[in-house]
Design a protein around this motif. Structure first.
Motif, short mmCIF file in Angstrom:
data_model
loop_
_atom_site.label_atom_id
_atom_site.label_comp_id
_atom_site.label_asym_id
_atom_site.label_seq_id
_atom_site.Cartn_x
_atom_site.Cartn_y
_atom_site.Cartn_z
N UNK A 28 0.85 -1.19 0.00
CA UNK A 28 0.00 0.00 0.00
C UNK A 28 0.88 1.24 0.00
N UNK A 29 0.55 2.21 -0.84
CA UNK A 29 1.27 3.48 -0.86
C UNK A 29 0.29 4.61 -1.15
N UNK A 30 0.22 5.57 -0.24
CA UNK A 30 -0.62 6.74 -0.38
C UNK A 30 -2.10 6.38 -0.49
N UNK A 31 -2.63 6.20 -1.69
CA UNK A 31 -4.08 5.98 -1.81
C UNK A 31 -4.43 4.74 -2.61
N UNK A 32 -3.49 3.81 -2.76
CA UNK A 32 -3.79 2.61 -3.56
C UNK A 32 -2.82 1.48 -3.21
#
Length: 436
Positions: free
Chosen positions: A225-229
């Motif tokens: 997972x990274x930031x928003x996705x």
């Protein structure tokens, strides 16, 4: 694949890959390890060291497929011990102390065997998901090491069976679990579910990541997972050889890259992918046979896009050994890549740091596993917390005797290995007593 035992399936995924890459003709490489004087007194798989307490249950366990997660203050290691339904975990403190010497039983009711599993921290609890029979199962473990109820059945597909190693990533109680389909009408499809651990019933929703019937079960799926996705990666044969593909998935389950996009389609086979989040997006690593022997390559994926910044790959380990099963973690500004370096009669765990601009800081890598054990192979993944990485791997006296090994772990800061001897996490008296 359904006819194989769990023990055989678990070791098949790891050792078959190693044997295949050894067939590429790699020559033995001698590593010059700058080991501390503590190594000189380590007796095989155990030595005086400073560990306390040691694993202390009396029944031998032959651990495989150890996976690690972290909650920012401690590390959580889950493994299968090779017996039907037997599935355990233990926590290790940020200071390197084993907190659960008796181990935490993850499958106390002997639900279906944990063929392959993955673990993550959802912001409140540790989660362990596994594929067993025809379903995906879940065990929740509180931060103090107690179970939050018995294992539950998360999801049962209607057109296939989950196969290979699943991937899981979580953010703020919301998670994505992904796997490869086997049997039915979806063999080689990449499927998954989203879940919300804060809601009754977990609000499970099926996700169709790739309907191409070309993913390879043996290498599983990695998720981060990274930031928003999320980003899910897998090994894919749609172009004939084995290549690395990926897809972005929103936390709602919306797939932004249906059927995936190419991370690497270099000559030769690419497999054993791993992925981690960075401050600039994602970093993907894999084992790559473009040069004849298996090497470790990586690539950056730009934040918010499917733009692979390194389409030819970043060469990370290109020695004469066969380098497989890379695992990755990031503290945000750089990535630690670990892998198993194989010769004809040894396996060693090595590592290298990669900057976010793609520069490799440790061109020749550095030794992570130490001591006399012939087989030392990296396990499920690596985690980062409290300014340190935690690397988990298996150790055994000889190369050709699976699954007789113990699971150990060590903290790594920059390129310094902090735990020599490594922290013993699982317990296998027959191996510990007779290791050379």
């Amino acid at each position: 694949m359904r006819g194989l035992s769990k023990q055989t399936r678990g070791w098949g995924a790891l050792l078959l890959g190693g044997l295949l890459t050894l067939a590429c003709g790699g020559e033995a490489e001698l590593f010059e390890d700058n080991a501390s004087s503590q190594e000189d007194v380590e007796a095989g798989l155990h030595g005086p060291g400073n560990q306390g307490p040691y694993p202390n249950w009396s029944t031998p366990t032959f651990s495989t497929d150890a996976q690690v997660a972290e909650d920012g203050n401690q590390f959580f290691v889950a493994w299968s011990d090779g017996r039907p339904g037997r599935f355990y975990a233990a926590r290790v403190s940020k200071n390197g102390r084993l907190l659960d010497p008796d181990a935490i039983p993850l499958n106390p009711g002997l639900r279906p065997d944990a063929y392959f599993h993955a673990t993550a921290f959802d912001g409140r609890q540790f989660l362990v998901v596994w594929t067993g029979d025809s379903s995906i199962f879940l065990t929740r473990v509180n931060r103090n090491g107690t179970l939050d109820g018995p294992p539950v059945t998360l999801f049962t597909p209607t057109d296939h069976q989950p196969a290979g190693s699943p991937g899981i990533a979580c953010h703020d109680r919301k998670c994505l679990v992904a796997w490869i389909g086997f049997g039915g009408t979806a063999t080689g499809a990449v499927r998954g579910i989203t879940l919300n651990t804060a809601k009754p019933g977990f609000d499970v929703q099926e996700v169709f990541i790739s309907n191409q019937l070309s993913a390879i079960n043996s290498y599983g799926v990695a998720v981060a997972w990274s930031h928003d996705r999320y980003l899910a990666t897998w090994t894919d044969s749609r172009f004939g050889g084995q290549d690395i593909f990926a897809a972005r998935i929103r936390r709602t389950g919306a797939v932004l890259d249906q059927d995936g996009f190419v991370i690497s389609a270099a000559p030769g086979n690419q497999n054993f992918s791993a992925v981690t989040a960075t401050k600039q997006g994602f970093f993907v690593a894999w084992s790559d046979a473009r040069n004849g022997t298996a090497d470790i390559y990586g690539a950056r994926v730009k934040d918010g896009t499917a733009n692979v910044l390194d389409p030819s790959g970043i060469p990370i380990a290109t020695s004469n050994t066969n380098d497989i099963t890379p695992k990755v973690a990031s503290e945000g500004h750089q990535v630690l890549v670990t892998w198993s370096a194989l010769t004809a009669d040894t396996g060693r765990v090595r590592g290298a740091r990669v900057k976010l601009n793609g520069d490799v800081r440790d061109r020749h890598g550095f030794a992570i596993s130490r001591g006399a054990a012939a087989r030392q192979l990296v396990s499920g993944n690596v985690a980062y917390a409290n300014d340190k990485y935690f690397v988990v791997y298996g150790r055994a006296p000889v190369m050709d005797e699976p699954p007789y090994q113990v699971t150990v772990g060590t903290r790594v800061k920059q390129d310094d290995v902090l735990d020599i001897p490594a922290i013993r996490i699982s317990h296998a008296p027959s191996v510990e007593q007779f290791a050379p």
